[in-house]
Design a protein around this motif. Structure first.
Motif, PDB file in Angstrom:
ATOM      1  N   ILE A   2     -37.701  11.068  32.514  1.00 46.12           N
ATOM      2  CA  ILE A   2     -38.515  10.462  31.458  1.00 46.12           C
ATOM      3  C   ILE A   2     -39.293   9.240  31.948  1.00 46.12           C
ATOM      4  O   ILE A   2     -40.470   9.079  31.595  1.00 46.12           O
ATOM      5  N   PRO A   3     -38.735   8.338  32.776  1.00 48.15           N
ATOM      6  CA  PRO A   3     -39.557   7.234  33.284  1.00 48.15           C
ATOM      7  C   PRO A   3     -40.761   7.704  34.093  1.00 48.15           C
ATOM      8  O   PRO A   3     -41.848   7.119  33.995  1.00 48.15           O
ATOM      9  N   VAL A   4     -40.600   8.755  34.876  1.00 47.98           N
ATOM     10  CA  VAL A   4     -41.732   9.275  35.652  1.00 47.98           C
ATOM     11  C   VAL A   4     -42.791   9.870  34.729  1.00 47.98           C
ATOM     12  O   VAL A   4     -43.999   9.673  34.922  1.00 47.98           O
ATOM     13  N   ILE A   5     -42.342  10.599  33.707  1.00 49.23           N
ATOM     14  CA  ILE A   5     -43.291  11.157  32.741  1.00 49.23           C
ATOM     15  C   ILE A   5     -44.058  10.040  32.038  1.00 49.23           C
ATOM     16  O   ILE A   5     -45.273  10.128  31.847  1.00 49.23           O
ATOM     17  N   ALA A   6     -43.355   8.972  31.659  1.00 49.26           N
ATOM     18  CA  ALA A   6     -44.008   7.857  30.962  1.00 49.26           C
ATOM     19  C   ALA A   6     -45.085   7.212  31.827  1.00 49.26           C
ATOM     20  O   ALA A   6     -46.146   6.815  31.331  1.00 49.26           O
ATOM     21  N   GLN A   7     -44.843   7.103  33.129  1.00 51.17           N
ATOM     22  CA  GLN A   7     -45.821   6.495  34.024  1.00 51.17           C
ATOM     23  C   GLN A   7     -47.063   7.351  34.197  1.00 51.17           C
ATOM     24  O   GLN A   7     -48.151   6.842  34.470  1.00 51.17           O
ATOM     25  N   LYS A   8     -46.927   8.674  34.032  1.00 50.19           N
ATOM     26  CA  LYS A   8     -48.054   9.576  34.234  1.00 50.19           C
ATOM     27  C   LYS A   8     -48.855   9.829  32.964  1.00 50.19           C
ATOM     28  O   LYS A   8     -49.905  10.473  33.013  1.00 50.19           O
ATOM     29  N   ILE A   9     -48.363   9.370  31.829  1.00 49.58           N
ATOM     30  CA  ILE A   9     -49.083   9.608  30.562  1.00 49.58           C
ATOM     31  C   ILE A   9     -50.381   8.803  30.552  1.00 49.58           C
ATOM     32  O   ILE A   9     -50.384   7.606  30.842  1.00 49.58           O
ATOM     33  N   ASP A  10     -51.488   9.468  30.197  1.00 46.88           N
ATOM     34  CA  ASP A  10     -52.787   8.791  30.171  1.00 46.88           C
ATOM     35  C   ASP A  10     -53.612   9.133  28.933  1.00 46.88           C
ATOM     36  O   ASP A  10     -54.807   8.842  28.886  1.00 46.88           O
ATOM     37  N   THR A  11     -52.995   9.782  27.944  1.00 44.41           N
ATOM     38  CA  THR A  11     -53.707  10.103  26.705  1.00 44.41           C
ATOM     39  C   THR A  11     -52.856   9.690  25.505  1.00 44.41           C
ATOM     40  O   THR A  11     -51.626   9.621  25.592  1.00 44.41           O
ATOM     41  N   ILE A  12     -53.520   9.441  24.383  1.00 44.33           N
ATOM     42  CA  ILE A  12     -52.827   9.026  23.167  1.00 44.33           C
ATOM     43  C   ILE A  12     -51.965  10.164  22.619  1.00 44.33           C
ATOM     44  O   ILE A  12     -50.842   9.940  22.148  1.00 44.33           O
ATOM     45  N   ASP A  13     -52.481  11.405  22.681  1.00 36.23           N
ATOM     46  CA  ASP A  13     -51.714  12.548  22.161  1.00 36.23           C
ATOM     47  C   ASP A  13     -50.390  12.704  22.888  1.00 36.23           C
ATOM     48  O   ASP A  13     -49.341  12.920  22.270  1.00 36.23           O
ATOM     49  N   ASN A  14     -50.430  12.584  24.204  1.00 36.96           N
ATOM     50  CA  ASN A  14     -49.189  12.713  24.971  1.00 36.96           C
ATOM     51  C   ASN A  14     -48.254  11.533  24.731  1.00 36.96           C
ATOM     52  O   ASN A  14     -47.026  11.680  24.784  1.00 36.96           O
ATOM     53  N   ALA A  15     -48.823  10.357  24.475  1.00 40.29           N
ATOM     54  CA  ALA A  15     -47.973   9.202  24.162  1.00 40.29           C
ATOM     55  C   ALA A  15     -47.223   9.417  22.850  1.00 40.29           C
ATOM     56  O   ALA A  15     -46.037   9.089  22.734  1.00 40.29           O
ATOM     57  N   ILE A  16     -47.897   9.999  21.860  1.00 43.65           N
ATOM     58  CA  ILE A  16     -47.232  10.295  20.585  1.00 43.65           C
ATOM     59  C   ILE A  16     -46.147  11.351  20.783  1.00 43.65           C
ATOM     60  O   ILE A  16     -45.050  11.258  20.222  1.00 43.65           O
ATOM     61  N   ARG A  17     -46.449  12.371  21.595  1.00 45.85           N
ATOM     62  CA  ARG A  17     -45.427  13.398  21.886  1.00 45.85           C
ATOM     63  C   ARG A  17     -44.239  12.776  22.614  1.00 45.85           C
ATOM     64  O   ARG A  17     -43.084  13.142  22.367  1.00 45.85           O
TER      65      ARG A  17
END
Length: 713
Positions: A408-423
């Motif tokens: 999950i920390p690696v996924i959080a670092q790669k998030i670059d869109t609002i939709d994925n942040a909400i997911r």
């Protein structure tokens, strides 16, 4: 092309002249120009010179391209379709679809023209068949069916091929023509040796199966014979495709094809034929292990091929594998293909793993896609990974601790869109709700994610989501990092009582960084709430801790940045508490956070009575003056509502009365106008007609019966 004579060139406008004039004519003079051109065409198309008529036909085409209706030229075009000159005839046949349909008045003329042209040479006959295939309707199909059937035995392969193609159109338009005629076509195709004619016959079978699928037994024999003896790759491709339809209608047919499919897989080098065979085997021959394994070997070659088109075809074949175990056989080749695939092929691969990931390959899939994500497909990869993790309430997750602290920390670092942040926020809340023991690691999770956020930038970047906080005028923007930050702060605040003193101290040290308060201004209220919970927890466990002054200073820094009225009032309360803290106040505030607030099920909450002393209708907004203003305005509106309704009802009554009065006046006027007409008499008496009853009655009718019925009446 015709060559115009010198006199024609002087007085006749050619197509080039009409086009040039049309382009230079203004929009206002367009109608005049079109009218004049149509008048010229009507005169020219009746000329005896074929060159003049040909120019008129070309100008008709141009008018049709300009959007003008040329249905007025229907009979002229039909006449040209039967003329002696082939070029003029061909032009008229090309224009036929513009003027001929099922409502045309010249269908009988068209039928006669076609019957005559079918008896001419193969060139004229071929052009006529093409025209019939374009304008065919129910009437033309019924009247010309026998003539087209005769052409299937023509000596020229071109005529036979076009005749079968026209029969496909005729059978589709009117399926009642299929019985009896289809058998004749099949008998002719069994004797056929030309590949193009056979290919048209296979297309005819497919068309018939769409409108009359129950006739499929007629095709089994001829399809099987052609597969066993044909060597043309393109014809074999058509045969394999129609075999797929036949297998779905008659499953026993697949047993007959195993031998020939095995032979074709081993002998052919055509990639297109190999793809069709592998596609069919993967979909319909899963129970035949030896044939399935042979197709799997060729499929692996497709996935490892350098040509991206072949890799895409291989991925398309994999969509018909119905189990995760079947897909895992090709997992290594699929992941290797992902490294060199284009964007759309990567989407295909992601969709495959979204459908077939299980506990056995979960870790491999997550680690691979996190390692090989790129800028182009990163957002789709993160979206797919979140879906895979949350699928069926985390059914693929067998190690939640590793998922929370490693992936999950690696996924959080790669998030670059609002939709994925909400997911991602939904993923965190779902995971911590379903696995309560994970809240102990919330501080480690926050440290891993937020430390990278603090280092990367001091300002918000990327697309933002504009938010207006309820009951306030405070406006701010959220980007993907802000959404994740607010989620993490909320999670840590809910887990404060589970964390050790060292973990709480580390959180305070982290929040002391100035760039955190500068980057996440819209989250200051969440940070304030978290700090206060930590503050109460530390005072209760270690009142003399050195970190307490730092917490107080942080809270004061937040006060200076907050703009919301209600939050400022709460903050003043916090500040007065910090300056004048007593044991009784500490105990009272600690009791507020003594129990976790479990997630609320809205449907279940309806059945639960609220606690005594709690008024759920009372607003949480502290600004009482604003609330009173809103209440007063609402009361005024409620008081004025009956008065407004009465006024509206009175207006409706007055309008209805006016309408009735106007109708009465109109009736009186009409009666006055009709009075002179009603009093007028006809000076000539009307002739009285008598019915002669003495005529002979129809057979079976008796005069006595008629008289008796009259008396009864």
């Amino acid at each position: 092309m015709f060559h115009l004579s010198q006199m024609d060139q002087i007085f006749l406008k050619s197509l080039a002249d009409v086009v040039r004039t049309s382009r230079t004519t203004s929009q206002y003079d367009k109608l005049t120009f079109t009218t004049q051109t149509i008048a010229d065409i009507k005169n020219e198309i009746q000329s005896r010179q074929e060159s003049v008529r040909y120019q008129a036909l070309l100008k008709l085409f141009f008018l049709a391209m300009e959007g003008n209706n040329i249905r007025w030229a229907e009979f002229q075009i039909i006449n040209l379709m039967g003329c002696a000159d082939f070029q003029l005839k061909l032009g008229a046949q090309l224009a036929a679809h513009l003027v001929i349909d099922s409502q045309s008045q010249g269908l009988i003329m068209v039928t006669n023209v076609f019957q005559k042209e079918f008896k001419n040479g193969h060139v004229e006959c071929s052009a006529t068949l093409s025209c019939l295939g374009t304008i065919a309707n129910k009437d033309l199909s019924d009247s010309l069916l026998t003539h087209v059937l005769k052409l299937t035995t023509n000596t020229k392969p071109l005529i036979r091929k076009k005749a079968i193609a026209v029969l496909s159109k005729i059978f589709t338009i009117n399926p009642l023509n299929i019985p009896g005629n289809l058998e004749m076509v099949i008998q002719q195709l069994q004797k056929e040796s030309n590949i193009s004619v056979l290919a048209c016959g296979i297309s005819l079978f497919c068309s018939v199966m769409k409108v009359a699928p129950k006739l499929y037994p007629l095709f089994l024999s001829i399809v099987y014979d052609q597969i066993s003896k044909q060597k043309s790759n393109w014809l074999l491709i058509k045969l394999v495709r129609i075999s797929n339809k036949l297998i779905s209608l008659e499953p026993r047919f697949q047993g007959k094809l195993i031998e020939h499919y095995t032979r074709l897989l081993n002998q052919t080098n055509s990639k297109s034929l190999q793809y069709e065979l592998v596609y069919s085997i993967m979909k319909y021959f899963k129970n035949h292990s030896q044939l399935y394994e042979s197709a799997g070997d060729i499929l692996k070659q497709f996935l490892n091929h350098q040509d991206p088109n072949l890799r895409c075809l291989g991925l398309e074949c994999l969509t018909h594998i119905s189990s995760s175990a079947g897909l895992m056989e090709f997992q290594e080749q699929i992941l290797e293909s992902f490294k060199k695939s284009d964007y759309f092929s990567k989407l295909q691969i992601l969709q495959l793993f979204k459908d077939f990931t299980n506990q056995q390959n979960f870790q491999t899939v997550i680690e691979f896609f996190l390692k090989y994500s790129d800028l182009e497909s990163n957002h789709k990869i993160i979206e797919s990974l979140i879906f895979i993790i949350m699928k069926d309430k985390f059914i693929n997750v067998d190690d939640p601790e590793k998922l929370l602290l490693v992936y999950i920390p690696v996924i959080a670092q790669k998030i670059d869109t609002i939709d994925n942040a909400i997911r991602f926020k939904e993923l965190l809340f779902e995971l911590l709700t379903r696995v309560p023991g994970l809240k102990v690691y919330s501080d480690q999770l926050c440290n891993q994610i937020l430390q990278t956020y603090a280092i990367q930038s001091d300002t918000l970047q990327g697309p933002t989501l504009n938010i207006v906080q309820r009951h306030t005028q405070l406006k701010y923007s959220l980007n993907h990092r802000e959404i994740i930050f607010k989620s993490l702060i909320m999670i840590v605040g809910e887990s404060v009582k589970l964390l050790k003193l060292d973990a709480l101290t580390n959180i305070i040290k982290f929040l002391e960084q100035l760039n955190i308060l500068n980057c996440y201004e819209s989250s200051l209220s969440d940070i304030d709430s978290l700090l206060f919970k930590i503050y109460i927890q530390i005072i209760k466990t270690d009142p003399s801790n050195d970190i307490i002054p730092q917490i107080e200073q942080l809270i004061k820094n937040i006060y200076n940045k907050l703009h919301n009225i209600s939050i400022v009032k709460i903050s003043f309360f916090y500040e007065s508490f910090i300056l004048n803290k007593t044991k009784e106040q500490l105990q009272q505030l600690y009791n507020l956070y003594a129990e976790d607030l479990p997630p609320i099920n809205l449907e279940a909450q309806k059945l639960i009575k609220p606690p005594e002393g709690l008024d759920i209708t009372q607003s949480f907004q502290i600004d009482i003056e604003e609330i009173e203003k809103i209440k007063n305005s609402n009361n005024d509106q409620l008081e004025q509502k009956p008065i407004i309704q009465q006024l509206e009802q009175a207006d409706l009554v007055s309008k209805e009365q006016e309408d009735q009065n106007t109708q009465i006046l109109k009736q009186e006027e009409n009666e006055e106008e009709l009075k002179p007409l009603n009093t007028k008499t006809d000076p000539i008496p009307k002739k009285v007609f008598t019915i002669n009853r003495d005529e002979e009655l129809p057979p079976g009718v008796n005069q006595n019966d008629i008289n008796q019925s009259k008396e009864e009446e």
